[in-house]
Design a protein around this motif. Structure first.
Motif, PDB file in Angstrom:
ATOM      1  N   GLN A  88     -10.562  -3.287  -1.490  1.00 11.41           N
ATOM      2  CA  GLN A  88      -9.424  -2.546  -1.807  1.00 11.41           C
ATOM      3  C   GLN A  88      -7.988  -2.935  -1.152  1.00 11.41           C
ATOM      4  O   GLN A  88      -7.039  -3.047  -1.906  1.00 11.41           O
ATOM      5  N   PHE A  89      -8.012  -3.013   0.134  1.00  8.22           N
ATOM      6  CA  PHE A  89      -6.868  -3.311   0.783  1.00  8.22           C
ATOM      7  C   PHE A  89      -6.902  -4.621   1.607  1.00  8.22           C
ATOM      8  O   PHE A  89      -5.614  -5.208   1.577  1.00  8.22           O
ATOM      9  N   GLY A  90      -7.784  -5.288   1.750  1.00 10.60           N
ATOM     10  CA  GLY A  90      -7.905  -6.341   2.438  1.00 10.60           C
ATOM     11  C   GLY A  90      -7.793  -6.513   4.032  1.00 10.60           C
ATOM     12  O   GLY A  90      -7.162  -5.176   4.549  1.00 10.60           O
ATOM     13  N   TRP A  91      -8.127  -7.367   4.584  1.00 11.52           N
ATOM     14  CA  TRP A  91      -8.258  -7.265   6.251  1.00 11.52           C
ATOM     15  C   TRP A  91      -6.952  -6.681   6.905  1.00 11.52           C
ATOM     16  O   TRP A  91      -6.709  -5.930   7.811  1.00 11.52           O
ATOM     17  N   GLU A  92      -5.786  -7.554   6.153  1.00  9.01           N
ATOM     18  CA  GLU A  92      -4.353  -7.379   6.927  1.00  9.01           C
ATOM     19  C   GLU A  92      -4.008  -5.917   6.847  1.00  9.01           C
ATOM     20  O   GLU A  92      -3.627  -5.283   7.702  1.00  9.01           O
ATOM     21  N   GLU A  93      -4.235  -5.391   5.498  1.00 11.49           N
ATOM     22  CA  GLU A  93      -3.839  -4.118   5.266  1.00 11.49           C
ATOM     23  C   GLU A  93      -4.413  -3.097   6.272  1.00 11.49           C
ATOM     24  O   GLU A  93      -4.314  -1.977   6.438  1.00 11.49           O
ATOM     25  N   LEU A  94      -5.931  -3.090   6.105  1.00  8.72           N
ATOM     26  CA  LEU A  94      -6.544  -2.516   7.018  1.00  8.72           C
ATOM     27  C   LEU A  94      -6.291  -2.471   8.239  1.00  8.72           C
ATOM     28  O   LEU A  94      -6.292  -1.435   9.165  1.00  8.72           O
ATOM     29  N   GLY A  95      -5.869  -3.585   8.887  1.00 12.26           N
ATOM     30  CA  GLY A  95      -5.427  -3.517  10.252  1.00 12.26           C
ATOM     31  C   GLY A  95      -4.167  -2.893  10.546  1.00 12.26           C
ATOM     32  O   GLY A  95      -3.964  -2.395  11.563  1.00 12.26           O
ATOM     33  N   ARG A  96      -3.318  -2.828   9.515  1.00  8.81           N
ATOM     34  CA  ARG A  96      -2.090  -1.902   9.474  1.00  8.81           C
ATOM     35  C   ARG A  96      -2.517  -0.437   9.506  1.00  8.81           C
ATOM     36  O   ARG A  96      -1.674   0.338  10.155  1.00  8.81           O
ATOM     37  N   ARG A  97      -3.320  -0.071   8.525  1.00  9.01           N
ATOM     38  CA  ARG A  97      -3.529   1.386   8.603  1.00  9.01           C
ATOM     39  C   ARG A  97      -4.702   1.954   9.700  1.00  9.01           C
ATOM     40  O   ARG A  97      -4.496   2.989  10.224  1.00  9.01           O
ATOM     41  N   VAL A  98      -5.569   1.135  10.184  1.00  2.00           N
ATOM     42  CA  VAL A  98      -6.228   1.608  11.327  1.00  2.00           C
ATOM     43  C   VAL A  98      -6.294   0.447  12.250  1.00  2.00           C
ATOM     44  O   VAL A  98      -6.937  -0.607  12.314  1.00  2.00           O
TER      45      VAL A  98
ATOM     46  N   PHE B 271     -10.374  -5.400  12.946  1.00  2.00           N
ATOM     47  CA  PHE B 271      -9.643  -5.601  11.497  1.00  2.00           C
ATOM     48  C   PHE B 271      -8.515  -6.685  11.704  1.00  2.00           C
ATOM     49  O   PHE B 271      -8.003  -7.172  10.278  1.00  2.00           O
ATOM     50  N   THR B 272      -7.954  -6.891  12.834  1.00  2.00           N
ATOM     51  CA  THR B 272      -6.784  -7.938  12.937  1.00  2.00           C
ATOM     52  C   THR B 272      -7.189  -9.279  13.489  1.00  2.00           C
ATOM     53  O   THR B 272      -6.225 -10.084  13.111  1.00  2.00           O
ATOM     54  N   GLU B 273      -8.098  -9.354  14.396  1.00  2.01           N
ATOM     55  CA  GLU B 273      -8.497 -10.553  15.067  1.00  2.01           C
ATOM     56  C   GLU B 273      -9.640 -11.142  14.733  1.00  2.01           C
ATOM     57  O   GLU B 273     -10.841 -10.558  14.866  1.00  2.01           O
TER      58      GLU B 273
ATOM     59  N   ALA C  89     -12.002   8.453   7.220  1.00  4.05           N
ATOM     60  CA  ALA C  89     -11.249   9.337   6.786  1.00  4.05           C
ATOM     61  C   ALA C  89     -10.041   8.456   5.851  1.00  4.05           C
ATOM     62  O   ALA C  89      -9.926   8.923   4.525  1.00  4.05           O
ATOM     63  N   LEU C  90      -9.932   7.174   6.087  1.00  2.66           N
ATOM     64  CA  LEU C  90      -9.094   6.358   5.085  1.00  2.66           C
ATOM     65  C   LEU C  90      -9.982   6.228   3.810  1.00  2.66           C
ATOM     66  O   LEU C  90      -9.441   6.283   2.847  1.00  2.66           O
ATOM     67  N   TYR C  91     -11.374   6.072   3.977  1.00  2.25           N
ATOM     68  CA  TYR C  91     -12.200   5.550   2.861  1.00  2.25           C
ATOM     69  C   TYR C  91     -12.109   7.079   1.966  1.00  2.25           C
ATOM     70  O   TYR C  91     -11.956   6.889   0.655  1.00  2.25           O
ATOM     71  N   ILE C  92     -12.294   7.952   2.533  1.00  4.95           N
ATOM     72  CA  ILE C  92     -12.052   9.247   1.655  1.00  4.95           C
ATOM     73  C   ILE C  92     -10.636   9.451   0.817  1.00  4.95           C
ATOM     74  O   ILE C  92     -10.784  10.032   0.010  1.00  4.95           O
ATOM     75  N   ARG C  93      -9.521   9.139   1.812  1.00  5.16           N
ATOM     76  CA  ARG C  93      -8.338   9.556   1.373  1.00  5.16           C
ATOM     77  C   ARG C  93      -8.087   8.333   0.135  1.00  5.16           C
ATOM     78  O   ARG C  93      -7.658   8.627  -0.812  1.00  5.16           O
ATOM     79  N   SER C  94      -8.838   7.221   0.397  1.00  2.00           N
ATOM     80  CA  SER C  94      -8.411   6.218  -0.859  1.00  2.00           C
ATOM     81  C   SER C  94      -9.482   6.535  -2.020  1.00  2.00           C
ATOM     82  O   SER C  94      -8.772   6.341  -3.334  1.00  2.00           O
TER      83      SER C  94
END
Length: 84
Positions: free
Chosen positions: A32-42, A47-49, A72-77
């Motif tokens: 849904q978000f991709g690794w880059e966006e996941l790293g920004r959100r959490v 998720f970033t390296e 929590a991010l999964y539930i919100r999404s």
């Protein structure tokens, strides 16, 4: 199954993560978000390296606070996806 108490039905779990593995949650969030966006959100290194499902699973299984943020991010999404 208890007819008097609907919370005890076999299929009526109110837990939004019921039946999902951590691997499924990570895979769906990455799709849904991709690794880059996941790293920004959490903000966690898995998720970033050099991100991967495998490294994320290892870290999140050992780190309860990070797992809670990811869940929590999964539930919100999922809630926002249902509203759309």
């Amino acid at each position: 199954m208890n007819a008097k108490d609907p919370s005890k039905t076999v299929t009526g779990s109110k837990d939004p993560l019921h039946g999902l593995t951590l691997e499924m949650v990570i895979t769906r969030l990455e799709a849904q978000f991709g690794w880059e966006e996941l790293g920004r959100r959490v903000k966690i290194k898995c998720f970033t390296e050099d991100p991967s499902v495998s490294s994320s699973l290892k870290f999140l299984r050992r780190t309860p606070w990070a797992r809670q943020k990811v869940e929590a991010l999964y539930i919100r999404s999922q809630r926002s996806a249902r509203k759309s």
